[in-house]
Enzyme design. Structure first.
Site, PDB file in Angstrom:
ATOM      1  N   GLU A 166       0.851  -1.200   0.000  1.00  0.00           N
ATOM      2  CA  GLU A 166       0.000   0.000   0.000  1.00  0.00           C
ATOM      3  C   GLU A 166       0.882   1.243   0.000  1.00  0.00           C
ATOM      4  O   GLU A 166       1.691   1.456   0.914  1.00  0.00           O
ATOM      5  CB  GLU A 166      -0.920  -0.033   1.231  1.00  0.00           C
ATOM      6  CG  GLU A 166      -2.015   1.002   1.164  1.00  0.00           C
ATOM      7  CD  GLU A 166      -2.994   0.892   2.346  1.00  0.00           C
ATOM      8  OE1 GLU A 166      -3.294  -0.234   2.782  1.00  0.00           O
ATOM      9  OE2 GLU A 166      -3.439   1.951   2.815  1.00  0.00           O
TER      10      GLU A 166
ATOM     11  N   ASP B 227       5.932 -13.952  11.733  1.00  0.00           N
ATOM     12  CA  ASP B 227       4.656 -14.599  11.471  1.00  0.00           C
ATOM     13  C   ASP B 227       3.549 -13.553  11.676  1.00  0.00           C
ATOM     14  O   ASP B 227       3.004 -13.379  12.761  1.00  0.00           O
ATOM     15  CB  ASP B 227       4.485 -15.783  12.450  1.00  0.00           C
ATOM     16  CG  ASP B 227       3.182 -16.534  12.229  1.00  0.00           C
ATOM     17  OD1 ASP B 227       2.294 -16.013  11.533  1.00  0.00           O
ATOM     18  OD2 ASP B 227       3.048 -17.641  12.776  1.00  0.00           O
TER      19      ASP B 227
HETATM   20  C1  MEV Z   1      -6.127   2.230   5.035  1.00  0.00           C
HETATM   21  O1  MEV Z   1      -5.271   1.171   4.702  1.00  0.00           O
HETATM   22  C2  MEV Z   1      -6.091   2.497   6.518  1.00  0.00           C
HETATM   23  C3  MEV Z   1      -7.116   3.503   7.020  1.00  0.00           C
HETATM   24  O2  MEV Z   1      -8.401   3.136   6.549  1.00  0.00           O
HETATM   25  C4  MEV Z   1      -7.059   3.466   8.527  1.00  0.00           C
HETATM   26  C5  MEV Z   1      -8.176   4.231   9.202  1.00  0.00           C
HETATM   27  O3  MEV Z   1      -9.248   4.407   8.607  1.00  0.00           O
HETATM   28  O4  MEV Z   1      -7.955   4.636  10.360  1.00  0.00           O
HETATM   29  C6  MEV Z   1      -6.832   4.876   6.497  1.00  0.00           C
END
Ligand code: MEV
Length: 436
Positions: free
Chosen positions: A87, A287
């Protein structure tokens, strides 16, 4: 589209070597020569190590970018933190959050001893409460047998330190007695050590109780192996062109309240925390399924009947934002894949971890990253929203996938912004063609 039919019954697939499997997959799944080469190239990192870690039926290695989160100060010591994650915004968010925390001294951490719980399920016992007491009477003997299994762990100060016994009086299969070993696993993740002890002790447990030892397995709810981190994010450092620092603090507090009040939000809130923790886990070949299981079960059990945030957010008497995190983290430096994976070894070197004590240090670093990650997500969500940042990174990736490099990527990004364009493949391509 022409749907390809395959027969998944392949005799002796596991007996073939990697190259033979790749070839067969090319034939069976119509892979192109380029795709075959891609699979071949992917295994080179493990081949290079000379003792590649292959799983059964390996055909390649799934690669994930490895990035470095900068700016982290933890217990007054600076760290460069390797993170492996697909990501795009995760490393950037951790880095930016750590920069803000750094202004007030960074992250401060603590931990419990690295105690894991091994469970032995004893069934077919008509008098379970009596059996429980009998097991507790033999605690010393049980510990002795468990500790015969791992002299090296004992030498380093670890080993089975105690037992707990509980009765589950009313399962769908009747009453059960659960014997739990409390094992200090030192610098290991601990599953192997604990499972071996479980199996060795189960014979004695059967003799003591007259029951049948069925499951003998570690618990991933590692709530006796807890790490904590805390940090202050100064309100003045949170101000942006559009938002005052106080507004950002209050927005984050409201976002946190939402998570605590609603499990649908809390799942995503905790997922954001785990974005950072899992990325460090992957970079160090931990893990991560065990870590995930432990974190979410801890979130679901630390307050009975409630799925809670792994972090807390408060405002201190100067109006600054104070964050804490607490969760179980079963991570290790010895044993398992971490010991042989070349990238994990590089990650340990970057983190400057050593034995003894490196596993606890790693767990504390991960807790700090989780807190930073949560701060980054909440700050974005409570102000401009996360899509602005995400889309910028997405646009960068799209431009790179078209072949753009360095300055060209930056030009494409600024034109997207200038022209107020949506980040789509077609828009990025059009600008790229125009600039080329
Ligand atoms: C995305 O990978 C993570 C978020 O959705 C976390 C959150 O909403 O606190 C941005």
């Amino acid at each position: 589209m022409n749907k390809r039919k395959i027969n998944s019954r392949i005799t002796g697939f596991f007996k073939k070597n990697v190259e033979e499997r790749q070839k067969l997959m090319k034939e069976l799944c119509n892979l192109s020569s380029d795709e075959l080469q891609c699979l071949k190239d992917s295994t080179s990192i493990l081949d290079k190590a000379g003792h590649g870690h292959y799983i059964e039926n390996t055909i390649g290695v799934m690669q994930i970018p490895l990035g470095i989160a900068t700016n982290f100060t933890i217990n007054k010591k600076d760290y460069l933190i390797p993170m492996a994650v697909e990501e795009a915004s995760v490393v950037a968010a951790a880095t930016n959050s750590a920069k803000v925390a750094r202004e007030s001294g960074g992250f401060f951490t603590s931990n419990t001893a690295p105690i894991m719980i091994g469970q032995i399920q004893l069934t077919d016992i008509p008098d379970p409460f009596n059996a429980r007491n009998k097991l507790l009477e033999k605690e010393k003997e049980i510990i002795e047998i468990a500790n015969l299994q791992d002299p090296i762990l004992l030498k380093f100060g670890g080993g089975c330190k105690g037992i707990m016994v509980k009765v589950l009086p009313d399962t769908p299969q009747g009453a059960m007695v659960i014997l739990e070993l409390l094992v200090d696993v030192r610098d290991a993740m601990g599953a192997n050590a604990v499972n071996t002890m479980n199996e060795s002790v189960s014979i004695l447990a059967q003799e003591i109780t007259g029951g049948k030892a069925l499951l003998r397995i570690i618990s991933n709810l590692a709530d006796k192996r807890i790490v904590r981190a805390r940090a202050i994010f100064k309100k003045d450092d949170l101000a942006t062109k559009e938002f005052r620092g106080e507004e950002v603090v209050d927005g984050i507090l409201k976002a946190y309240a939402f998570a605590e009040a609603d499990p649908y939000r809390c799942a995503t809130h905790n997922k954001g925390i785990m974005n950072g923790i899992d990325a460090v886990a992957l970079a160090t070949a931990q893990d991560w399924r065990a870590i995930e299981a432990g974190a979410h079960t801890y979130a679901a059990t630390k307050i009975p009947e409630k799925y809670s945030s792994l972090t807390t957010w408060e405002k201190n008497n100067t109006g600054d934002l104070v964050g804490t995190i607490e969760l179980p983290l079963a991570v290790g430096l010895v044993g398992g894949v971490a010991r042989i994976h070349p990238i994990a070894q590089i990650s340990f070197k970057i983190l400057n971890l050593s034995i003894p004590g490196g596993a606890l240090e790693l767990a504390e670093i991960m807790a700090a990253v989780g807190l930073a990650q949560n701060f980054g997500a909440l700050r974005a969500l409570a102000t401009v929203g996360i899509q602005t940042g995400h889309m910028k990174l997405h646009a960068r990736n799209l431009a790179a996938s078209l072949g753009a490099k360095g300055e060209m990527i930056e030009k494409i990004l600024s034109l997207v912004e200038e022209r107020n364009l949506k980040v789509t493949f077609d828009n990025i391509k059009e600008i790229y063609e125009e600039l080329k």
